[in-house]
Design an enzyme around this catalytic site. Sequence first.
Site, PDB file in Angstrom:
ATOM      1  N   GLU A 131     -12.125   1.100 -10.298  1.00 18.22           N
ATOM      2  CA  GLU A 131     -10.954   1.342 -11.157  1.00 18.22           C
ATOM      3  C   GLU A 131     -10.855   2.797 -11.623  1.00 18.22           C
ATOM      4  O   GLU A 131      -9.766   3.362 -11.724  1.00 18.22           O
ATOM      5  CB  GLU A 131     -11.028   0.411 -12.383  1.00 18.22           C
ATOM      6  CG  GLU A 131      -9.834   0.463 -13.296  1.00 18.22           C
ATOM      7  CD  GLU A 131      -8.546   0.075 -12.601  1.00 18.22           C
ATOM      8  OE1 GLU A 131      -8.380  -1.108 -12.287  1.00 18.22           O
ATOM      9  OE2 GLU A 131      -7.698   0.962 -12.353  1.00 18.22           O
ATOM     10  N   GLY A 189      -9.912  23.359 -20.919  1.00 20.45           N
ATOM     11  CA  GLY A 189     -10.899  22.511 -20.246  1.00 20.45           C
ATOM     12  C   GLY A 189     -10.285  21.497 -19.293  1.00 20.45           C
ATOM     13  O   GLY A 189     -10.987  20.622 -18.796  1.00 20.45           O
ATOM     14  N   LYS A 207      -6.565  10.380  -4.231  1.00 19.61           N
ATOM     15  CA  LYS A 207      -6.072   9.211  -4.962  1.00 19.61           C
ATOM     16  C   LYS A 207      -4.941   8.522  -4.185  1.00 19.61           C
ATOM     17  O   LYS A 207      -4.841   7.290  -4.167  1.00 19.61           O
ATOM     18  CB  LYS A 207      -5.620   9.646  -6.356  1.00 19.61           C
ATOM     19  CG  LYS A 207      -6.811  10.137  -7.207  1.00 19.61           C
ATOM     20  CD  LYS A 207      -6.374  10.933  -8.427  1.00 19.61           C
ATOM     21  CE  LYS A 207      -7.581  11.400  -9.235  1.00 19.61           C
ATOM     22  NZ  LYS A 207      -7.241  12.382 -10.274  1.00 19.61           N
TER      23      LYS A 207
HETATM   24  N1  HSE Z   1      -9.189  16.730 -12.195  1.00 19.17           N
HETATM   25  C1  HSE Z   1      -8.477  15.524 -12.376  1.00 19.17           C
HETATM   26  C2  HSE Z   1      -7.195  15.797 -13.140  1.00 19.17           C
HETATM   27  C3  HSE Z   1      -9.224  14.453 -13.100  1.00 19.17           C
HETATM   28  O1  HSE Z   1      -6.898  16.923 -13.511  1.00 19.17           O
HETATM   29  O2  HSE Z   1      -6.460  14.849 -13.370  1.00 19.17           O
HETATM   30  C4  HSE Z   1     -10.248  13.794 -12.257  1.00 19.17           C
HETATM   31  O3  HSE Z   1      -9.706  13.172 -11.145  1.00 19.17           O
END
Ligand code: HSE
Length: 432
Positions: A131, A189, A207
């Site tokens: 998930e 960050g 994804k």
């Molecule tokens: N680096 C990704 C983002 C989060 O900025 O959404 C981790 O998948």
Amino acid sequence: MRADYRPIRIGLLGAGSVGSQVFKLIQNDSEELAHRVGAKLEISGVLVRSLDADRDYDIPKSFLTTDAESVILGSDIVVELIGGIQPALDYIRTALESGSDVVTANKTLLANHGPEIFELAERVGAQVYYEASVAGAIPIIRPLRESLAGDKVTRIMGIVNGTTNFILDQMESTGASFEDSLQKAQQLGYAEADPTADVGGFDAAAKAAILSSLAFHTEVHIDDVYTEGIEKITQLDIESAKEADYTVKLLAVCERVGKDSIAARVHPTLIPVSHPLASVRGAFNAVFVESEASGELMFYGAGAGGIETASAVLGDVVMASKRHLGGGSGLNESSHAKLEIMPIDDIVTRYQISLEVKDQSGVLAVIASMFADLDISVETLEQSTIDSDSDNVMLTIITHETSERSLQKLIEKLNSQDQVVDIRGQIRVEGV
Ligand code: HSE
């Protein structure tokens, strides 16, 4: 709670921002989790690279080890949170082969080696839960895997990368450049020191591969996903989108094309300001799913963050623990549909094209004939001045649907035309 059952041993691989929060939640909520699962959850060990590193949550030293095998072989459920391909792949193989179920947040691994991992899990009768691999805290894997198992998903459009959504939102709301907005994302960050995976669209592509595989029951590898990042997006793109009541988002689009094909792509996209995805601001994520029976669904929330992602991991840990206790085969991945994956050239969509052209009579007619020659129909055309000293003007054209192949031919023709000074932008349009 079953009094007769020994604690379920959870092995954590990795104690970074997500892993240390998973540890904290399991320790702090142990009584409540025991009631939900039906047995106590016990952390059997935490694999780390360095025993002395600073962590978001101070894990007692007695749990920490640099010996992967002792954690993997001493656990009923192995939670892989180290990321990347190796050694994560070997650890997951060892865990499955030794009879453990696996929980992972590792999108890169699944988008590259998903079929092999799922095949091994099926062969040994184990389960892989993931998930947290897509959109952090947002429940989207389980809805696709279980809730929509009886429906037919036709299309998914996702804002699945918070860093790029933050940068585009910052550009739109403050007028800042891409570079300054990226710097702000790094200060806060959101973006890594090397932001390539996010701004280049590769994180979103991983994804998209996971979502497409699941939604369309077809093996989709990250290399099957057409990928463009947001590095070339300018204020001009954002401004011309705004003037036409659109906003620019980096979208992962996974879709059925015709009866037997699918496509997966990640690229900057114009969506109407009235579309539900347009209201997703800052570093938030959202996944918009269209299915034959259920219609339109939207899942929204935090797409990253230690504690937020830990929530998704823990949901999987609870499900895996219940299966461990109660038995049952669980849900295996199915790629039975084996749909063809269409190349980007065959994809049909709409475009916004921004052209700097000479301000002379006949220019519009020449450009219009180029569109007509390729059978590309113009929906809207706006002309605007660049500045009072310029001999050129801007034309912002939104097309009706056309194929990528025709669009690229058009761009070639426009490039070879003297009256076209510059092609200042070309962005696909969705959600109309
Ligand atoms: N680096 C990704 C983002 C989060 O900025 O959404 C981790 O998948």
